[in-house]
Scaffold this motif. Structure first.
Motif, short mmCIF file in Angstrom:
data_model
loop_
_atom_site.label_atom_id
_atom_site.label_comp_id
_atom_site.label_asym_id
_atom_site.label_seq_id
_atom_site.Cartn_x
_atom_site.Cartn_y
_atom_site.Cartn_z
N TYR A 253 0.24 5.58 1.41
CA TYR A 253 -0.38 5.94 1.90
C TYR A 253 -0.05 7.58 2.01
O TYR A 253 1.53 7.66 1.78
CB TYR A 253 -0.31 6.24 3.56
N GLU B 5 -7.22 5.12 -4.94
CA GLU B 5 -7.92 5.95 -4.68
C GLU B 5 -7.83 7.38 -5.74
O GLU B 5 -7.43 7.48 -6.72
CB GLU B 5 -8.43 6.13 -3.47
N TYR C 196 0.99 -1.24 0.21
CA TYR C 196 0.26 0.50 0.34
C TYR C 196 1.24 1.28 -0.08
O TYR C 196 1.99 1.25 0.69
CB TYR C 196 -0.84 0.22 1.09
N LEU D 221 -4.80 10.07 7.66
CA LEU D 221 -4.13 8.83 6.50
C LEU D 221 -5.31 9.05 5.40
O LEU D 221 -5.73 8.29 5.65
CB LEU D 221 -3.75 7.95 7.67
N ILE E 270 -6.59 -1.56 -5.76
CA ILE E 270 -7.18 0.40 -5.39
C ILE E 270 -6.34 1.37 -6.03
O ILE E 270 -4.97 1.12 -5.52
CB ILE E 270 -6.69 -0.11 -3.15
N PRO F 73 -5.24 -8.75 1.14
CA PRO F 73 -5.83 -7.36 1.04
C PRO F 73 -7.29 -7.40 2.05
O PRO F 73 -7.99 -6.18 2.39
CB PRO F 73 -6.46 -7.17 -0.20
N ARG F 74 -7.78 -8.23 2.78
CA ARG F 74 -8.66 -8.40 3.47
C ARG F 74 -8.20 -8.68 4.92
O ARG F 74 -7.74 -9.67 5.24
CB ARG F 74 -9.42 -9.23 2.80
N ARG F 75 -8.85 -8.25 6.22
CA ARG F 75 -8.92 -8.81 7.52
C ARG F 75 -7.61 -8.20 7.83
O ARG F 75 -7.34 -9.34 9.31
CB ARG F 75 -8.97 -9.91 7.72
N ILE G 214 -5.26 6.41 2.01
CA ILE G 214 -4.78 5.30 1.16
C ILE G 214 -5.35 5.89 -0.06
O ILE G 214 -6.10 6.80 -0.53
CB ILE G 214 -5.42 4.36 1.63
N GLN H 142 -1.73 -4.93 8.77
CA GLN H 142 -1.09 -4.20 7.87
C GLN H 142 0.93 -3.84 8.78
O GLN H 142 0.74 -3.29 9.88
CB GLN H 142 -1.31 -2.80 7.36
N PHE I 122 3.88 6.75 3.84
CA PHE I 122 4.17 5.56 4.38
C PHE I 122 3.68 4.48 2.91
O PHE I 122 2.51 4.40 2.81
CB PHE I 122 2.88 5.67 5.29
#
Lengths: 111, 113
Positions: free
Chosen positions: B35, B58, B33, B43, B56, B97-99, B45, B102, B90
């Protein structure tokens, strides 16, 4: 979409005081919930997590319980130290790929 | 044996320049990722890659372009830098990518003059 709301700071406490930082969330399904801590000049690091309802995450004297009925994950510590001064982020992930962070709460602990 | 590393740590540059930030993780994670953290610690993303695939993307100016040459690396290139790009960037990684937790790098402090 998902969202996380945490109390605004700064929170200013004296050493050995009790700490609560409130966090509530909105999400579909059953997300995992996290508290991350960011010390000055550093990246975020995991403080604790909980992956299902009624789970309690704990680490370094901090605790938080996953409350699905109130959609909350409040962070608590019984006796804070100066070294706990940092920014604390509540976060969730699950369902969508996009992790969701709160805006952060700055904690300042005075000797 | 740093888990997530970023270079450079500090970057001071003039408006209009192009710069890159590099990120590497040695955790064997599949997801990385980028950020942006502003001066109020908010923060945001920007991008995420899973197994070198963009998952992702954004709402970010198209002056920002990520590139993942392999699962362990994720770079961020910024064209035509603007004053508002000044922030801490960052990099992070996670197992999927889930749950999952990080793991964040130490950040790159970008100042555009």
């Amino acid at each position: 979409g998902n969202s996380v709301t945490q109390m605004e700071g700064p929170v200013t406490l004296s050493e050995e005081a009790f700490l609560t930082i409130n966090c509530t969330y909105t999400a579909t399904g059953y997300p995992s919930l996290f508290w991350y801590v960011q010390y000055p000049g550093e990246g975020l690091q995991l403080l604790l997590k909980a992956t299902k309802a009624d789970d309690k995450g704990s680490n370094k004297g901090f605790e938080a319980t996953y409350r699905k009925e109130t959609t909350s994950f409040h962070l608590e510590k019984g006796s804070v130290q100066v070294s706990d001064s940092a920014v604390y982020f509540c976060a969730l992930s699950g369902g969508s790929y996009i992790p969701t962070f709160g805006r952060g709460t700055s904690l300042i602990v005075h000797p | 044996d740093t888990a997530v590393s970023q270079t450079p740590k500090y970057l001071v540059t003039q408006m209009g320049n192009d710069k890159s930030i590099k990120c590497e993780q040695n955790l064997g994670h599949d997801t990385m990722y980028w950020y942006k953290q502003d001066s109020k610690k908010f923060l945001k993303i920007m991008f995420s890659y899973n197994n070198k695939e963009l998952i992702i993307n954004e709402t970010v100016p198209n002056r920002f372009s990520p590139k993942s040459p392999d699962k362990a690396h994720l770079n961020l290139h910024i064209n035509s830098l603007e004053l508002g790009d000044s922030a801490v960037y960052f990099c992070a990684s996670s197992l999927d990518p889930r749950r999952e937790t990080q793991y964040f790098g130490p950040g790159t402090r970008l100042l555009v003059l």
